[in-house]
Design a protein around this motif. Structure first.
Motif, PDB file in Angstrom:
ATOM      1  N   ASP A   1       0.838  -1.215   0.000  1.00 56.96           N
ATOM      2  CA  ASP A   1       0.000   0.000   0.000  1.00 56.96           C
ATOM      3  C   ASP A   1       0.868   1.259   0.000  1.00 56.96           C
ATOM      4  O   ASP A   1       0.524   2.271  -0.597  1.00 56.96           O
ATOM      5  CB  ASP A   1      -0.980  -0.017   1.184  1.00 56.96           C
ATOM      6  CG  ASP A   1      -0.273  -0.307   2.513  1.00 56.96           C
ATOM      7  OD1 ASP A   1       0.875  -0.813   2.475  1.00 56.96           O
ATOM      8  OD2 ASP A   1      -0.861  -0.028   3.569  1.00 56.96           O
TER       9      ASP A   1
ATOM     10  N   ALA B   1       1.921   1.717  -3.491  1.00 61.63           N
ATOM     11  CA  ALA B   1       0.827   2.269  -4.292  1.00 61.63           C
ATOM     12  C   ALA B   1       0.700   3.778  -4.073  1.00 61.63           C
ATOM     13  O   ALA B   1       0.586   4.549  -5.035  1.00 61.63           O
ATOM     14  CB  ALA B   1      -0.480   1.554  -3.954  1.00 61.63           C
TER      15      ALA B   1
ATOM     16  N   LYS C   1       1.492   6.580  -6.980  1.00 62.49           N
ATOM     17  CA  LYS C   1       0.431   7.494  -7.389  1.00 62.49           C
ATOM     18  C   LYS C   1       0.896   8.942  -7.265  1.00 62.49           C
ATOM     19  O   LYS C   1       0.668   9.772  -8.142  1.00 62.49           O
ATOM     20  CB  LYS C   1      -0.791   7.248  -6.480  1.00 62.49           C
ATOM     21  CG  LYS C   1      -2.102   7.612  -7.111  1.00 62.49           C
ATOM     22  CD  LYS C   1      -3.241   7.014  -6.337  1.00 62.49           C
ATOM     23  CE  LYS C   1      -3.589   7.881  -5.136  1.00 62.49           C
ATOM     24  NZ  LYS C   1      -4.713   7.316  -4.346  1.00 62.49           N
TER      25      LYS C   1
ATOM     26  N   LYS D   1       1.279  11.815 -10.184  1.00 63.53           N
ATOM     27  CA  LYS D   1       0.497  13.042 -10.059  1.00 63.53           C
ATOM     28  C   LYS D   1       1.409  14.275 -10.039  1.00 63.53           C
ATOM     29  O   LYS D   1       1.189  15.237 -10.765  1.00 63.53           O
ATOM     30  CB  LYS D   1      -0.328  12.987  -8.761  1.00 63.53           C
ATOM     31  CG  LYS D   1      -1.648  13.731  -8.904  1.00 63.53           C
ATOM     32  CD  LYS D   1      -2.514  13.506  -7.682  1.00 63.53           C
ATOM     33  CE  LYS D   1      -3.273  14.791  -7.367  1.00 63.53           C
ATOM     34  NZ  LYS D   1      -3.716  14.826  -5.961  1.00 63.53           N
TER      35      LYS D   1
ATOM     36  N   ASP E   1      -5.553  -2.228  -9.561  1.00 59.87           N
ATOM     37  CA  ASP E   1      -5.821  -1.045  -8.746  1.00 59.87           C
ATOM     38  C   ASP E   1      -4.772   0.039  -8.967  1.00 59.87           C
ATOM     39  O   ASP E   1      -5.087   1.221  -9.087  1.00 59.87           O
ATOM     40  CB  ASP E   1      -5.861  -1.429  -7.252  1.00 59.87           C
ATOM     41  CG  ASP E   1      -7.071  -2.298  -6.919  1.00 59.87           C
ATOM     42  OD1 ASP E   1      -7.983  -2.350  -7.771  1.00 59.87           O
ATOM     43  OD2 ASP E   1      -7.071  -2.929  -5.850  1.00 59.87           O
TER      44      ASP E   1
ATOM     45  N   LYS F   1      -5.335   1.691 -12.252  1.00 58.69           N
ATOM     46  CA  LYS F   1      -6.487   2.565 -12.210  1.00 58.69           C
ATOM     47  C   LYS F   1      -6.125   3.882 -11.507  1.00 58.69           C
ATOM     48  O   LYS F   1      -6.529   4.956 -11.928  1.00 58.69           O
ATOM     49  CB  LYS F   1      -7.620   1.875 -11.447  1.00 58.69           C
ATOM     50  CG  LYS F   1      -8.995   2.231 -11.996  1.00 58.69           C
ATOM     51  CD  LYS F   1      -9.994   1.179 -11.566  1.00 58.69           C
ATOM     52  CE  LYS F   1     -11.274   1.813 -11.084  1.00 58.69           C
ATOM     53  NZ  LYS F   1     -12.013   0.891 -10.204  1.00 58.69           N
ATOM     54  N   ALA F   2      -5.321   3.764 -10.458  1.00 54.42           N
ATOM     55  CA  ALA F   2      -4.943   4.955  -9.702  1.00 54.42           C
ATOM     56  C   ALA F   2      -3.848   5.761 -10.413  1.00 54.42           C
ATOM     57  O   ALA F   2      -3.516   6.857  -9.983  1.00 54.42           O
ATOM     58  CB  ALA F   2      -4.467   4.537  -8.313  1.00 54.42           C
TER      59      ALA F   2
END
Lengths: 439, 296, 299
Positions: free
Chosen positions: A183, A186, A190, A194, A247, A250-251
């Motif tokens: 996590d 992840a 992300k 960004k 996931d 997607k993120a």
């Protein structure tokens, strides 16, 4: 009739003359090499040793072999090396024809293909080989049951590298590499995507690579391959693996479908990390030096995420290649001697360097650390530290495991483009993998 | 019947007269098109030249054709980085290629003449067999061939690479020459026979000279395929002194690890030069063929 | 009588001459027959390269019936062959005609157009391919300028094969050279005569070039079919031997190679090879039968 003599004959004569001349000119300097001449017998025992790698690795290996030949004047070692993919084809052909090399580099995932068919020498029967300085998990890499068919030519493991230049540039902090979880990865990935406005993707950890999924399965308490050579991973684990990837995609933490080419090539210079398209990826630790050179010199080496979160550890001590001896070798005693030299001689290990990973002999591994380049020292320390911890052992892949490479690649592509849900992918993989490695 | 051979008065490359009454498109348009396509054709070569002067680490990351950093040292290092200096590999390859071309031209033209112009029992069967030999994937022949050449004692020599070329084992070239020979008028043979030529003289004096374009094609293709051949030399040669150019070039890389990319592309480019040179030289004979076959 | 004589004598068999000319080939046949027979035998065995082959009868062939990957590879190979062979021959013939006469700097164009064939399976070709058809390659950049979001040509299983077909068409150099050589064999006087008659270019192409070049077109066709069914290198190089993405470029020959050398199932690979031989032989036979209607020999 007038036979067509005038022009054409000139052509033919000139053509023949030209061919003859070039033939002669070309043959002269060759002096009969390649036509069965030469090869004088100097009374020495000749061993044939083969491995894969590039010219740099060859130069280092040659230095180690020089030391051996100086210490053993009665033995001559003839060597051959190739790029890894043609290497394995030629090796198979030579075994098939009953003309195997004496000592060879053996892929970890093909060891049992050869060993189970009785083509390799059982090293546990040879007192000349001293494996006492190896840890149990290092020895286990070449063991099938009680027998030993290979000694690691070096040790490595996989690690997560992060390009700190990129994360600094976008103001993203790198998680603690010893304790981070999937996590955390992840969230980190992300954030990078960004912060860079989509110019750099956070990560790509190659879900189609068996070794990566293998660690993930261990963290969930499963042996991907069991010691007796069966598939130990469950459908739930493979599904969870693809769910994790879906996931992340997607993120935005990993690139969109189709961006990464599975077959891009494994060399550091070709990597997406070197192209600054992604900020982090998994590598074999013996590649750290190469990757750091290719990526600008500011890479951080982290452990695989999730090591402290699951029921057990996922990482293990592995090997890029084993040394094996052919059962059909005409000089097994001398070949064992050579192998023992390569494993246990400190000077030889220093000469050969760490392109094949950290020396399997622990004493030598500790001893050579200080003389290495910084990146090699870093990966060596990374591995030495792991070796001091209690990790699950790696076992040689079962026969048929080579098929899993393509199965996993295909299913990963289907999942990537959304043609299979993670559940379908998990189910499909287990079905096909069971079939592939059925005894 | 009479047969004469004269040179065609107009060179074949000369522009032909446009049929009257029709408007010609401007000639430069064709060149623009041809050049445009040519750039795409040239790209890999240009890329290779550019890669050969880039540092190994930026070969794939510096995507422009004009290198950001030049490293001409790739050539010097690449030349000497392997077990032997690079000229050894070039000479080895040249020896093999030259002998292969001679072998292919001689043996395949003989076989082709038999198939194309002679009648004998079993001709169709043998021709079908010849075609059949082209149809089995080579991978399944690797092991049996290796065993065979091992038994003969030819491992680590050039014989497994050369002898097959002298024994017309490549159906491609035979079939190619057959098609060229069959398109020659039958009257040639008849006339030669009336002149008292047997099949051997007819082959040598009449047919051979007329097949120069086919021979040039064969020579060019043989050069390229033998020069680039990787797997057979890999299999049969063990002594680095005997290595050919492709084996040597491949030693710069390991597809699963570290590679000396800059050096590899530098030597790739060096090894391309003879092929390109031979092609440019050989394609002249494609032109000369017609000048000598102005059959009237 | 002198008019008839050659015909009669032409019919006369020349056995000894034929065999003498074929002597080298007979010698070579021995070198070819031994491995051929060996592989035929292996096709009926269970052979893992490392232990002696065991007789398995038709087991391999039965397994092939239910092997979905094999069927996929057959499909890939057929689609590729049926599309790329006519396409690349048409391009090769077209370019050869343009380059045959009437352009300045011919030798340069010819050499340049042959370059891709020279480079063969080089990494440089792979680089070009990624550069053109990659996710953000030139093709997609161009499409973007007209508002189209292009697919991931090389990594999407739906498109990967089409880029390999393009790659094949792009290496039209070899058939082009053969066409050029063939065009050079056509006596110029035919065209001169046709021009005097005022025949259009198209008419000259139909009535002179096509029939006189037909043996060479036939050669290229047969050859291209045989080679195309055995396609290996392109996919091996571009997909790194995997036949990916998702088996979309898994050519029959590549699968055969994987079976034989990666999975140590050489018995199965040998059966696959002999099935392919029969398929190719079938297509070649059809080709030879059809040739009677369109290939023109001067005898």
């Amino acid at each position: 009739m007038n036979a067509p003599h005038d022009g054409p004959r000139l052509d033919r004569r000139r053509l023949l003359g030209l061919a003859g001349l070039t033939g002669l000119a070309a043959t002269l300097p060759a002096c009969g090499r390649g036509f069965g001449g030469g090869g004088g017998d100097d009374g020495k025992i000749e061993l044939n040793m083969v491995w894969w790698g590039d010219a740099q690795r060859a130069e280092l290996t040659a230095k180690a072999l020089d030391l051996f030949q100086k210490a053993n004047p009665g033995i001559k070692v003839s060597t051959e090396y190739q790029d890894s993919s043609p290497y394995k084809d030629k090796l198979a052909a030579r075994f098939a024809a009953g003309n195997p090399p004496d000592l060879m580099a053996m892929r970890f995932d093909s060891l049992r293909e050869y060993a189970d068919r009785g083509t390799l020498l059982d090293l546990s029967q040879h007192a000349g080989l001293d494996q006492s300085a190896l840890t149990d998990s290092a020895r286990a890499l070449g063991q099938v049951g009680a027998r030993s068919f290979g000694v690691p030519s070096g040790l490595n493991t996989i690690g997560y590298i992060v390009d700190k230049t990129l994360t600094d540039k976008y103001g993203v902090s790198i998680p603690d590499g010893d304790t981070w979880g999937w996590d955390d990865l992840a969230a980190f990935a992300k954030q990078v995507t960004k912060a860079s406005g989509g110019k750099v993707y956070g990560t790509n950890f190659e879900p189609w690579t068996v070794a990566n999924l293998l660690v993930f399965a261990r963290q969930r308490g499963e042996d991907f391959f069991t010691p007796d050579g069966r598939l130990g991973a469950t459908e739930a684990t493979v599904t969870a693996w693809y769910q994790l990837v879906a996931d992340l995609r997607k993120a935005g933490g990993i690139p969109p479908a189709g961006f990464i080419d599975q077959n891009n090539g494994a060399s550091p210079a070709q990597s997406y990390l070197a192209k600054k398209a992604i900020a982090s990826q998994i590598i074999p630790t013996n590649g750290l030096l190469g990757f750091n050179q290719a990526c600008g010199g500011n890479l951080q080496l982290l452990r695989i995420p999730g090591e402290t979160r699951g029921p057990r550890r996922g990482q293990s001590v592995d090997t890029p290649a084993l040394w094996s001896i052919a059962a059909g070798s005409k000089h097994p005693a001398e070949t064992v001697k050579l192998l023992n030299f390569l494993i246990n001689d400190t000077e030889a290990a220093k000469a050969a360097g760490v392109t094949r990973g950290v020396p399997a002999n622990r004493t030598i591994a500790e001893a050579i650390g200080s003389g290495l380049e910084p990146d090699n020292r870093r990966s060596t320390e990374f591995l030495n530290k792991l070796q001091n911890e209690k990790l699950p052992a790696s076992y040689p892949y079962p026969v048929g495991a080579s098929k899993l490479t393509n199965i996993l690649k295909t299913i990963s592509t289907e999942a990537e483009f959304g043609r299979m849900s993670p559940t379908e992918a998990g189910n499909q993989f287990i079905t096909e993998a069971r079939k592939a490695i059925a005894p | 019947m009479s047969l004469t051979l004269t040179r065609v008065s107009t060179p074949p490359d000369a522009p032909q007269q446009a049929p009257s009454g029709r408007k010609r498109r401007p000639r430069y348009l064709r060149h623009v098109l041809l050049t445009g396509v040519g750039v795409i054709m040239m790209y890999p070569l240009l890329w290779m030249v550019s890669a050969s002067v880039k540092p190994s680490n930026s070969v794939f990351t510096d995507e422009g054709l004009w290198p950001a950093v030049f490293d001409f040292g790739n050539y010097a290092r690449g030349w000497t980085a392997l077990a032997e200096p690079f000229e050894i590999y070039l000479v080895n390859s040249l020896v093999i290629v030259t002998l292969s071309i001679i072998g292919n031209l001689l043996s395949c033209s003989l076989a082709a003449y038999a198939f194309a112009r002679l009648r004998f029992t079993g001709r169709r069967l043998f021709f079908a067999m010849m075609l059949g030999t082209m149809m089995l994937p080579g991978h399944v022949l690797v092991v049996p061939q290796y065993v065979m050449f091992d038994k003969i004692g030819w491992l680590n020599t050039y014989y497994p690479l050369l002898v097959p070329h002298f024994l017309a084992t490549n159906g491609f070239y035979i079939f190619l020459m057959v098609q060229f020979m069959r398109s020659l008028p039958q009257e040639l043979d008849d006339a030669a026979r009336i002149d008292g030529c047997g099949p051997f003289r007819t082959f040598w004096k009449v047919i051979m000279p007329l097949c120069v374009p086919a021979f040039a094609t064969t020579a060019i293709f043989t050069f390229i395929s033998v020069w680039n051949e990787f797997f057979s030399p890999l299999l049969y040669l063990t002594d680095p002194q005997l290595y050919t150019v492709p084996l040597a070039v491949r030693q710069f890389m390991d597809s699963e690890g570290q590679s000396m990319w800059g050096e590899m592309f530098a030597m790739s480019f060096v090894s391309l030069a003879p092929v390109i040179g031979f092609f440019i030289a050989g394609q002249k004979y494609l032109v000369r063929g017609i000048a000598t076959t102005g059959l009237r | 009588m002198t008019e008839v004589l050659p015909r009669v004598r032409r019919r006369k068999r020349q056995d000894w001459a034929g065999y003498v000319f074929l002597l080298p080939w007979f010698g070579g046949l021995i070198f070819m027959i031994v491995p051929f027979v060996a592989s035929l035998y292996l096709a009926f065995t269970d052979y893992d390269l490392l232990t002696p082959p065991r007789w398995a009868g038709l087991a391999n062939f039965r397994e092939m019936l239910g092997d979905a990957t094999l069927h996929q590879s057959l499909k890939v190979t057929f689609v590729y062959t049926l599309v790329s062979v006519p396409l690349s021959l048409a391009v090769a013939l077209g370019v050869a005609m343009v380059l045959d006469r009437g352009v300045r700097g011919l030798a340069i164009y010819r050499s340049v157009y042959y370059l891709p064939s020279l480079l063969g399976g080089s990494v440089a070709i792979v680089m070009l391919w990624r550069y053109l058809f990659g996710y953000d390659g030139i093709v997609n950049d161009l499409l973007a300028t007209i508002g189209i979001t292009g697919p991931a040509w090389t990594t999407d299983p739906d498109y990967a094969l089409s880029t390999l077909i393009l790659l094949h068409v792009w290496t039209f150099g070899a058939p082009m050279v053969i066409f050029l050589a063939g065009l050079r064999q056509i006596p110029a006087m035919y065209y001169e005569a046709a021009q005097m008659d005022g025949a259009s270019k198209w008419r000259q192409f139909r009535s002179i070039t096509l029939p006189l070049l037909s043996p060479i077109i036939f050669f290229n066709l047969v050859q291209a079919l045989i080679a195309s069914f055995q396609t290996f290198t392109q996919s091996y190089v571009i997909s790194n031997g995997s036949g990916g993405p998702a088996g979309s470029t898994l050519f029959y020959n590549l699968y055969l190679y994987q079976k034989g050398f990666a999975e140590f199932d050489m018995g199965y690979a040998s059966s696959m090879a002999w099935l392919l031989l029969m398929i190719i032989a079938g297509f070649t036979a059809i080709n030879f039968l059809a040739a009677r209607y369109w290939v023109f020999y001067d005898n």
